[in-house]
Design a protein around this motif. Structure first.
Motif, short mmCIF file in Angstrom:
data_model
loop_
_atom_site.label_atom_id
_atom_site.label_comp_id
_atom_site.label_asym_id
_atom_site.label_seq_id
_atom_site.Cartn_x
_atom_site.Cartn_y
_atom_site.Cartn_z
N ALA A 166 26.09 28.03 31.70
CA ALA A 166 25.21 27.64 31.71
C ALA A 166 24.24 28.08 30.65
O ALA A 166 23.45 27.40 29.74
CB ALA A 166 24.65 27.86 33.07
N GLY A 167 23.54 29.19 29.99
CA GLY A 167 22.72 29.68 28.98
C GLY A 167 23.72 29.33 27.36
O GLY A 167 22.96 28.44 26.70
N ILE A 168 24.94 29.53 27.39
CA ILE A 168 25.33 28.46 25.94
C ILE A 168 25.20 27.00 26.25
O ILE A 168 25.03 26.70 24.65
CB ILE A 168 27.22 28.61 26.01
N PHE A 169 25.08 26.10 27.54
CA PHE A 169 25.32 25.22 27.16
C PHE A 169 24.23 24.36 27.58
O PHE A 169 23.88 23.22 26.55
CB PHE A 169 26.04 24.20 28.51
N TYR A 170 23.44 25.44 28.29
CA TYR A 170 22.05 24.42 28.69
C TYR A 170 20.22 24.74 27.73
O TYR A 170 19.58 24.48 28.10
CB TYR A 170 21.82 24.53 30.03
N LEU A 171 21.26 26.38 27.44
CA LEU A 171 19.43 26.53 26.95
C LEU A 171 18.37 25.91 25.80
O LEU A 171 19.64 25.44 25.06
CB LEU A 171 19.66 27.96 26.83
N PRO A 172 17.43 25.34 25.67
CA PRO A 172 17.73 24.90 24.26
C PRO A 172 17.26 25.63 23.38
O PRO A 172 17.24 27.41 23.41
CB PRO A 172 15.91 24.64 24.48
N PHE A 173 17.33 25.90 22.22
CA PHE A 173 18.38 25.98 20.83
C PHE A 173 17.47 26.89 20.84
O PHE A 173 17.70 28.66 20.72
CB PHE A 173 18.81 25.40 19.58
#
Length: 282
Positions: free
Chosen positions: A18-25
């Motif tokens: 989830a962090g890889i895909f959904y965290l803003p950069f």
């Protein structure tokens, strides 16, 4: 222990994905920096420091300095300035050297085991290129396809997980020839071959399912095989430093798994090496 490992993995894996895909950069950069500094904290066990907090000053300054020196907004990262290429090259060269140190251990330990400054340097060369390799992959084609880079990072994670699984079962069934018995007695050449075979097949299938382009099947196979070997050597290198320091696990933050370094040891090698090959060859 097995039950703890499974429970931790079932909780941790979805959070990581989830962090890889959904965290803003920007948030992704912050989270990755926190993981990197946690890895440095565990590395301080290897450097014979009088104060672990004092030992964190140098890596914190170096990480912060690299973030100030290298352009790190997503646009600059996706375009890869010359300085970014240098960082990837440094990471690739370090893993060649580290591999030789691990394979020739304990003879190689006479060169570095008493040198605190060298062990500091080895930690920096392990974790700083890892940090930048992940960011560079995550930023690939971000403007046109925001999830493309996330797929690349996940692909490397899948590759490493497949390599570990294949190596474990193949080595347990067929393993005879030890890779580096003084560092990790259970790792065998047969396990490496089995892990590499499964990892290549899984990487091929995962790249197709996630629609990740490679220049050719040959480039995919080449990148996958070299990355698998790097991941195994990354595990060996951390085992070497733990053995030299008389440490069983790098930490205890992850029940059943040990510390942060125990979980990312293979990735610290696999991610910068994959980034180096993918961004230069594809």
């Amino acid at each position: 222990m097995l039950k703890q490992r499974i429970i931790t993995a079932l909780i941790l894996a979805p959070l990581v994905i989830a962090g890889i895909f959904y965290l803003p950069f920007p948030a992704f950069v912050f989270a990755l920096a926190a993981v990197t500094l946690a890895g440095f904290w565990e590395w301080t066990q290897f450097v014979d420091a009088k104060s672990r907090w004092g030992a964190m000053i140098v890596p914190t300054l170096v990480l912060g300095g690299s973030m100030a020196w290298l352009p790190m907004d997503v646009t600059a990262l996706s375009e890869l300035a010359r300085s970014h290429h240098y960082m990837l090259a440094v990471g690739g060269l370090w893993w060649l050297v580290a591999s030789l140190l691990a394979i020739t251990y304990p003879a190689s330990a006479t060169l570095w085991s008493k040198a605190t400054s060298l062990k500091y340097l080895f930690g920096l060369l392990t974790l700083i290129p890892f940090f930048w390799g992940v960011l560079m992959l995550r930023a690939v084609n971000y403007a046109e396809a925001p999830y493309h880079g996330a797929k690349l990072v996940l692909l490397v994670c899948i590759l490493v997980w497949a390599a570990d699984t294949g190596a474990y079962f193949t080595g347990k069934r067929f393993g005879k020839r030890k890779m580096a018995p003084s560092v990790s007695p259970n790792k065998t050449i047969e396990g490496l071959v089995g892990g590499a075979t499964l990892a290549v097949l899984v990487t091929w299938g995962s790249a197709a399912l996630m629609d990740i382009p490679f220049g050719s099947l040959g480039s995919l196979l080449l990148i996958a095989v070299i990355t698998v070997v790097a991941s195994v050597l990354g595990d060996l290198v951390e085992s070497m430093f733990k053995r030299a320091a008389g440490v069983k696990d790098s930490g205890s933050i992850l029940p059943g798994h040990g510390g942060i370094l125990d979980r990312i040891d293979s990735l610290t090698a696999a991610l910068p090496v994959f980034a180096l090959l993918y961004l230069w060859l594809v």
